[in-house]
Design an enzyme around this catalytic site. Structure first.
Site, PDB file in Angstrom:
ATOM      1  N   GLY A  95     -18.893 -90.604 -39.539  1.00  0.00           N
ATOM      2  CA  GLY A  95     -18.896 -91.582 -40.623  1.00  0.00           C
ATOM      3  C   GLY A  95     -20.281 -91.681 -41.239  1.00  0.00           C
ATOM      4  O   GLY A  95     -21.279 -91.286 -40.624  1.00  0.00           O
ATOM      5  N   CYS A  96     -20.351 -92.229 -42.447  1.00  0.00           N
ATOM      6  CA  CYS A  96     -21.639 -92.316 -43.149  1.00  0.00           C
ATOM      7  C   CYS A  96     -22.588 -93.293 -42.463  1.00  0.00           C
ATOM      8  O   CYS A  96     -23.721 -92.947 -42.132  1.00  0.00           O
ATOM      9  CB  CYS A  96     -21.424 -92.684 -44.612  1.00  0.00           C
ATOM     10  SG  CYS A  96     -20.353 -94.114 -44.889  1.00  0.00           S
ATOM     11  N   TYR A  97     -22.130 -94.528 -42.226  1.00  0.00           N
ATOM     12  CA  TYR A  97     -22.986 -95.505 -41.548  1.00  0.00           C
ATOM     13  C   TYR A  97     -23.360 -95.047 -40.131  1.00  0.00           C
ATOM     14  O   TYR A  97     -24.530 -95.147 -39.738  1.00  0.00           O
ATOM     15  CB  TYR A  97     -22.301 -96.871 -41.471  1.00  0.00           C
ATOM     16  CG  TYR A  97     -22.135 -97.607 -42.778  1.00  0.00           C
ATOM     17  CD1 TYR A  97     -23.241 -97.954 -43.565  1.00  0.00           C
ATOM     18  CD2 TYR A  97     -20.868 -98.011 -43.208  1.00  0.00           C
ATOM     19  CE1 TYR A  97     -23.084 -98.667 -44.747  1.00  0.00           C
ATOM     20  CE2 TYR A  97     -20.704 -98.720 -44.389  1.00  0.00           C
ATOM     21  CZ  TYR A  97     -21.820 -99.059 -45.161  1.00  0.00           C
ATOM     22  OH  TYR A  97     -21.661 -99.769 -46.322  1.00  0.00           O
ATOM     23  N   PRO A  98     -22.401 -94.543 -39.337  1.00  0.00           N
ATOM     24  CA  PRO A  98     -22.760 -94.082 -37.989  1.00  0.00           C
ATOM     25  C   PRO A  98     -23.778 -92.940 -37.989  1.00  0.00           C
ATOM     26  O   PRO A  98     -24.586 -92.829 -37.060  1.00  0.00           O
ATOM     27  CB  PRO A  98     -21.423 -93.630 -37.397  1.00  0.00           C
ATOM     28  CG  PRO A  98     -20.412 -94.466 -38.100  1.00  0.00           C
ATOM     29  CD  PRO A  98     -20.931 -94.564 -39.507  1.00  0.00           C
ATOM     30  N   THR A  99     -23.764 -92.090 -39.018  1.00  0.00           N
ATOM     31  CA  THR A  99     -24.749 -91.010 -39.074  1.00  0.00           C
ATOM     32  C   THR A  99     -26.158 -91.587 -39.033  1.00  0.00           C
ATOM     33  O   THR A  99     -27.021 -91.102 -38.295  1.00  0.00           O
ATOM     34  CB  THR A  99     -24.530 -90.152 -40.336  1.00  0.00           C
ATOM     35  OG1 THR A  99     -23.255 -89.513 -40.239  1.00  0.00           O
ATOM     36  CG2 THR A  99     -25.604 -89.089 -40.487  1.00  0.00           C
TER      37      THR A  99
END
Length: 304
Positions: A119-123
Protein backbone atom coordinates in the site's frame (compact mmCIF):
# COMPACT_ATOMS: atom_id res chain seq x y z
CA UNK A 1 13.34 -14.18 -32.12
CA UNK A 2 13.29 -13.93 -28.30
CA UNK A 3 9.94 -14.49 -26.61
CA UNK A 4 8.83 -11.40 -24.73
CA UNK A 5 7.08 -12.20 -21.43
CA UNK A 6 3.31 -11.76 -21.68
CA UNK A 7 1.55 -9.64 -19.06
CA UNK A 8 -2.20 -9.44 -18.47
CA UNK A 9 -3.47 -6.54 -16.35
CA UNK A 10 -6.83 -7.46 -14.84
CA UNK A 11 -8.33 -4.04 -14.13
CA UNK A 12 -6.20 -2.05 -16.57
CA UNK A 13 -8.74 0.82 -16.75
CA UNK A 14 -8.24 1.82 -13.08
CA UNK A 15 -5.73 4.38 -11.77
CA UNK A 16 -3.06 1.80 -10.83
CA UNK A 17 -3.67 -0.29 -13.97
CA UNK A 18 -3.25 2.76 -16.20
CA UNK A 19 -0.07 3.75 -14.36
CA UNK A 20 1.41 0.27 -14.80
CA UNK A 21 0.41 0.13 -18.46
CA UNK A 22 2.15 3.47 -19.08
CA UNK A 23 5.36 2.30 -17.37
CA UNK A 24 5.39 -1.05 -19.21
CA UNK A 25 6.03 0.81 -22.47
CA UNK A 26 9.71 0.95 -21.45
CA UNK A 27 10.03 -2.83 -20.94
CA UNK A 28 10.51 -5.70 -23.42
CA UNK A 29 7.13 -7.27 -22.65
CA UNK A 30 3.92 -8.02 -24.55
CA UNK A 31 0.72 -6.70 -23.02
CA UNK A 32 -2.24 -9.02 -23.47
CA UNK A 33 -5.53 -7.11 -23.35
CA UNK A 34 -9.11 -8.30 -23.71
CA UNK A 35 -11.99 -6.58 -25.45
CA UNK A 36 -13.20 -3.83 -23.04
CA UNK A 37 -16.76 -5.14 -23.48
CA UNK A 38 -15.62 -8.50 -22.03
CA UNK A 39 -13.37 -7.21 -19.26
CA UNK A 40 -15.71 -8.61 -16.57
CA UNK A 41 -16.38 -11.88 -18.41
CA UNK A 42 -14.78 -14.71 -16.36
CA UNK A 43 -14.18 -16.86 -19.46
CA UNK A 44 -12.33 -14.03 -21.26
CA UNK A 45 -10.29 -13.26 -18.14
CA UNK A 46 -9.45 -16.94 -17.60
CA UNK A 47 -8.26 -17.22 -21.22
CA UNK A 48 -6.14 -14.09 -20.79
CA UNK A 49 -4.58 -15.52 -17.63
CA UNK A 50 -3.83 -18.79 -19.43
CA UNK A 51 -2.01 -16.85 -22.15
CA UNK A 52 0.05 -14.78 -19.70
CA UNK A 53 3.35 -15.36 -17.89
CA UNK A 54 2.32 -12.79 -15.26
CA UNK A 55 -1.12 -11.49 -14.32
CA UNK A 56 -1.24 -8.14 -12.53
CA UNK A 57 -4.45 -7.70 -10.52
CA UNK A 58 -5.62 -4.08 -10.17
CA UNK A 59 -8.99 -4.81 -8.61
CA UNK A 60 -10.97 -4.20 -5.40
CA UNK A 61 -10.19 -6.73 -2.65
CA UNK A 62 -13.15 -9.09 -3.22
CA UNK A 63 -12.68 -9.06 -7.01
CA UNK A 64 -9.00 -9.77 -6.46
CA UNK A 65 -9.80 -12.84 -4.34
CA UNK A 66 -12.12 -14.05 -7.12
CA UNK A 67 -9.39 -13.49 -9.73
CA UNK A 68 -6.90 -15.52 -7.66
CA UNK A 69 -9.44 -18.34 -7.39
CA UNK A 70 -9.98 -18.11 -11.17
CA UNK A 71 -6.23 -18.36 -11.80
CA UNK A 72 -6.03 -21.41 -9.52
CA UNK A 73 -8.44 -23.29 -11.82
CA UNK A 74 -5.72 -23.21 -14.50
CA UNK A 75 -3.46 -25.55 -12.50
CA UNK A 76 0.02 -25.71 -13.99
CA UNK A 77 -1.04 -23.27 -16.71
CA UNK A 78 -1.72 -20.53 -14.14
CA UNK A 79 0.35 -17.36 -14.47
CA UNK A 80 2.40 -15.88 -11.67
CA UNK A 81 0.42 -13.19 -9.85
CA UNK A 82 1.14 -9.65 -8.69
CA UNK A 83 -1.78 -8.27 -6.68
CA UNK A 84 -2.21 -4.53 -6.11
CA UNK A 85 -5.15 -4.76 -3.69
CA UNK A 86 -5.11 -5.01 0.12
CA UNK A 87 -6.37 -8.61 0.01
CA UNK A 88 -3.10 -10.53 0.38
CA UNK A 89 -0.61 -8.10 1.95
CA UNK A 90 -0.58 -9.91 5.31
CA UNK A 91 -1.12 -13.39 3.84
CA UNK A 92 1.81 -15.70 4.69
CA UNK A 93 1.33 -17.50 1.36
CA UNK A 94 2.27 -14.32 -0.53
CA UNK A 95 5.62 -12.52 -0.74
CA UNK A 96 5.44 -8.84 0.24
CA UNK A 97 6.51 -6.79 -2.76
CA UNK A 98 8.77 -4.24 -1.06
CA UNK A 99 12.19 -5.05 -2.60
CA UNK A 100 14.10 -2.87 -0.11
CA UNK A 101 12.47 -4.50 2.96
CA UNK A 102 15.38 -6.86 3.71
CA UNK A 103 18.58 -7.89 1.93
CA UNK A 104 16.93 -11.05 0.56
CA UNK A 105 13.54 -9.54 -0.33
CA UNK A 106 14.31 -8.78 -3.98
CA UNK A 107 15.35 -12.42 -4.52
CA UNK A 108 12.20 -13.65 -2.77
CA UNK A 109 10.08 -11.50 -5.11
CA UNK A 110 12.03 -12.69 -8.16
CA UNK A 111 11.16 -16.33 -7.48
CA UNK A 112 7.70 -16.05 -5.87
CA UNK A 113 4.59 -17.35 -7.63
CA UNK A 114 2.46 -14.74 -5.78
CA UNK A 115 3.51 -11.22 -4.80
CA UNK A 116 1.43 -8.55 -3.05
CA UNK A 117 2.20 -4.96 -4.04
CA UNK A 118 2.44 -2.77 -0.90
CA UNK A 119 0.00 0.00 0.00
CA UNK A 120 1.05 3.62 -0.46
CA UNK A 121 0.91 4.68 3.20
CA UNK A 122 2.53 1.43 4.44
CA UNK A 123 5.42 1.92 1.99
CA UNK A 124 6.34 5.08 3.87
CA UNK A 125 5.54 3.82 7.37
CA UNK A 126 7.14 0.37 7.02
CA UNK A 127 10.08 1.91 5.18
CA UNK A 128 10.79 4.15 8.18
CA UNK A 129 9.90 1.87 11.08
CA UNK A 130 11.05 -1.65 10.23
CA UNK A 131 14.83 -1.00 10.07
CA UNK A 132 14.69 0.88 13.40
CA UNK A 133 12.75 -1.91 15.15
CA UNK A 134 15.02 -4.60 13.66
CA UNK A 135 18.12 -2.68 14.80
CA UNK A 136 16.77 -2.50 18.36
CA UNK A 137 16.57 1.31 18.50
CA UNK A 138 12.77 1.47 18.42
CA UNK A 139 10.92 -0.84 20.84
CA UNK A 140 8.37 -3.04 19.05
CA UNK A 141 5.75 -1.97 21.62
CA UNK A 142 6.38 1.79 21.23
CA UNK A 143 3.05 3.69 21.00
CA UNK A 144 3.45 4.64 17.33
CA UNK A 145 1.27 7.43 15.89
CA UNK A 146 1.42 7.84 12.11
CA UNK A 147 0.17 11.01 10.44
CA UNK A 148 -0.02 11.02 6.67
CA UNK A 149 -1.31 13.17 3.83
CA UNK A 150 -1.92 12.00 0.27
CA UNK A 151 -2.96 13.61 -2.96
CA UNK A 152 -6.62 13.01 -3.78
CA UNK A 153 -5.74 10.54 -6.58
CA UNK A 154 -5.28 7.90 -3.87
CA UNK A 155 -8.86 8.21 -2.66
CA UNK A 156 -10.66 6.34 -5.43
CA UNK A 157 -13.01 7.48 -8.15
CA UNK A 158 -15.53 9.38 -6.03
CA UNK A 159 -12.85 11.45 -4.28
CA UNK A 160 -11.06 12.16 -7.58
CA UNK A 161 -14.31 13.27 -9.21
CA UNK A 162 -15.25 15.48 -6.25
CA UNK A 163 -11.87 17.25 -6.31
CA UNK A 164 -11.76 17.68 -10.07
CA UNK A 165 -15.38 18.81 -10.31
CA UNK A 166 -15.87 20.95 -7.20
CA UNK A 167 -12.34 21.82 -6.19
CA UNK A 168 -12.72 19.50 -3.18
CA UNK A 169 -11.85 20.42 0.40
CA UNK A 170 -8.37 21.93 0.87
CA UNK A 171 -7.59 19.30 3.49
CA UNK A 172 -9.55 16.53 5.19
CA UNK A 173 -8.92 13.82 7.75
CA UNK A 174 -10.55 10.47 7.09
CA UNK A 175 -10.45 6.93 8.50
CA UNK A 176 -11.36 8.43 11.87
CA UNK A 177 -12.86 5.19 13.20
CA UNK A 178 -9.18 4.10 13.36
CA UNK A 179 -9.89 0.97 11.32
CA UNK A 180 -8.10 1.92 8.08
CA UNK A 181 -7.37 -1.12 5.91
CA UNK A 182 -3.64 -0.33 5.80
CA UNK A 183 -3.14 -0.72 9.57
CA UNK A 184 -2.76 -4.55 9.64
CA UNK A 185 -0.16 -4.30 6.87
CA UNK A 186 1.85 -1.65 8.76
CA UNK A 187 1.49 -3.56 12.05
CA UNK A 188 2.85 -6.77 10.52
CA UNK A 189 5.59 -5.57 8.18
CA UNK A 190 6.97 -2.89 10.50
CA UNK A 191 7.32 -5.80 13.02
CA UNK A 192 5.43 -3.86 15.72
CA UNK A 193 3.90 -5.71 18.67
CA UNK A 194 1.44 -2.88 19.43
CA UNK A 195 -1.14 -1.76 16.87
CA UNK A 196 -0.19 1.73 15.66
CA UNK A 197 -2.58 4.70 15.54
CA UNK A 198 -2.88 5.79 11.91
CA UNK A 199 -4.42 9.12 10.85
CA UNK A 200 -4.66 9.50 7.05
CA UNK A 201 -5.66 12.70 5.28
CA UNK A 202 -6.13 14.01 1.76
CA UNK A 203 -5.20 17.40 0.37
CA UNK A 204 -6.40 19.29 -2.67
CA UNK A 205 -3.48 18.22 -4.88
CA UNK A 206 -3.49 15.29 -7.28
CA UNK A 207 -0.33 13.31 -6.46
CA UNK A 208 2.21 13.08 -3.67
CA UNK A 209 2.40 11.86 -0.10
CA UNK A 210 4.13 12.52 3.22
CA UNK A 211 4.07 10.00 6.07
CA UNK A 212 5.31 11.42 9.40
CA UNK A 213 5.94 9.66 12.73
CA UNK A 214 6.90 11.65 15.87
CA UNK A 215 9.14 10.01 18.49
CA UNK A 216 10.13 10.86 22.06
CA UNK A 217 13.80 9.89 22.10
CA UNK A 218 13.86 9.26 25.86
CA UNK A 219 11.36 6.41 25.31
CA UNK A 220 13.69 4.61 22.88
CA UNK A 221 16.38 2.07 23.74
CA UNK A 222 19.46 3.68 25.34
CA UNK A 223 20.42 7.31 24.75
CA UNK A 224 19.37 7.30 21.09
CA UNK A 225 19.81 10.46 19.01
CA UNK A 226 18.23 11.53 15.72
CA UNK A 227 21.65 10.94 14.15
CA UNK A 228 21.56 7.32 15.33
CA UNK A 229 18.16 6.82 13.68
CA UNK A 230 19.42 8.42 10.45
CA UNK A 231 22.52 6.19 10.47
CA UNK A 232 20.45 2.98 10.75
CA UNK A 233 18.19 4.04 7.87
CA UNK A 234 21.14 5.18 5.74
CA UNK A 235 22.92 1.83 6.26
CA UNK A 236 19.77 -0.20 5.53
CA UNK A 237 19.04 1.59 2.24
CA UNK A 238 22.64 2.11 1.07
CA UNK A 239 22.93 1.46 -2.67
CA UNK A 240 19.16 1.37 -3.30
CA UNK A 241 17.94 3.23 -6.40
CA UNK A 242 14.35 3.83 -5.32
CA UNK A 243 14.76 4.68 -1.62
CA UNK A 244 17.09 7.46 -0.47
CA UNK A 245 17.87 8.63 3.05
CA UNK A 246 18.45 12.39 3.03
CA UNK A 247 19.34 15.15 5.47
CA UNK A 248 16.43 16.93 7.19
CA UNK A 249 14.79 19.87 5.43
CA UNK A 250 13.14 22.82 7.21
CA UNK A 251 9.98 22.31 5.12
CA UNK A 252 8.62 19.48 2.96
CA UNK A 253 6.14 19.77 0.10
CA UNK A 254 4.03 16.65 -0.44
CA UNK A 255 3.93 17.21 -4.21
CA UNK A 256 7.69 17.31 -4.80
CA UNK A 257 7.97 13.67 -5.99
CA UNK A 258 4.79 13.59 -8.11
CA UNK A 259 5.57 11.56 -11.22
CA UNK A 260 8.61 9.92 -9.59
CA UNK A 261 9.06 6.27 -8.53
CA UNK A 262 11.45 7.19 -5.70
CA UNK A 263 10.91 7.59 -1.96
CA UNK A 264 12.84 9.94 0.34
CA UNK A 265 13.31 9.21 4.06
CA UNK A 266 14.45 11.78 6.63
CA UNK A 267 14.96 12.08 10.38
CA UNK A 268 14.29 15.57 11.74
CA UNK A 269 15.35 16.15 15.35
CA UNK A 270 15.58 18.52 18.29
CA UNK A 271 18.50 17.45 20.52
CA UNK A 272 17.48 20.00 23.15
CA UNK A 273 13.94 18.63 23.41
CA UNK A 274 14.94 14.97 22.83
CA UNK A 275 12.36 14.66 20.09
CA UNK A 276 12.52 13.36 16.53
CA UNK A 277 10.24 13.20 13.52
CA UNK A 278 10.56 10.48 10.88
CA UNK A 279 9.26 11.44 7.43
CA UNK A 280 8.78 9.56 4.17
CA UNK A 281 7.95 11.43 0.98
CA UNK A 282 6.78 9.59 -2.14
CA UNK A 283 4.26 9.72 -4.97
CA UNK A 284 1.18 7.75 -3.88
CA UNK A 285 0.80 6.62 -7.52
CA UNK A 286 4.55 6.01 -8.01
CA UNK A 287 6.52 4.16 -5.33
CA UNK A 288 3.15 3.96 -3.56
CA UNK A 289 1.46 1.99 -6.38
CA UNK A 290 2.40 1.67 -10.07
CA UNK A 291 6.09 2.44 -9.63
CA UNK A 292 6.40 -0.30 -7.00
CA UNK A 293 4.48 -2.65 -9.30
CA UNK A 294 6.99 -1.97 -12.08
CA UNK A 295 9.88 -2.78 -9.72
CA UNK A 296 8.19 -6.07 -8.86
CA UNK A 297 7.38 -6.88 -12.51
CA UNK A 298 11.04 -6.33 -13.43
CA UNK A 299 12.15 -8.66 -10.65
CA UNK A 300 9.54 -11.35 -11.34
CA UNK A 301 10.36 -11.43 -15.05
CA UNK A 302 14.14 -11.14 -14.65
CA UNK A 303 14.22 -7.68 -16.25
CA UNK A 304 15.82 -5.87 -13.29
Amino acid sequence: MAHHPIIFIDGEAGTTGLGIRERLAALPVTLHSIDPARRKDPAARRDAMAAADLAVLCLPDDASREAVALAATLGENAPRLLDASTAFRTDPGWVYGFPELEAEQANAIATAPRVSNPGCYPTGAVGLLRPLVRAGLLPADYPICINAVSGYSGGGRSMIEAHERDGGPAFELYGLALEHKHVPEIHKHATLSRRPVFVPSAGHFAQGMIVSIPLHLDDLAGHVTAEDLHAVLATHYAGQDHVRVLSPDPTLSAEALAGSDRMELRVHGSPRNRQALLTARLDNLGKGASGAALQNIRLMLGLA
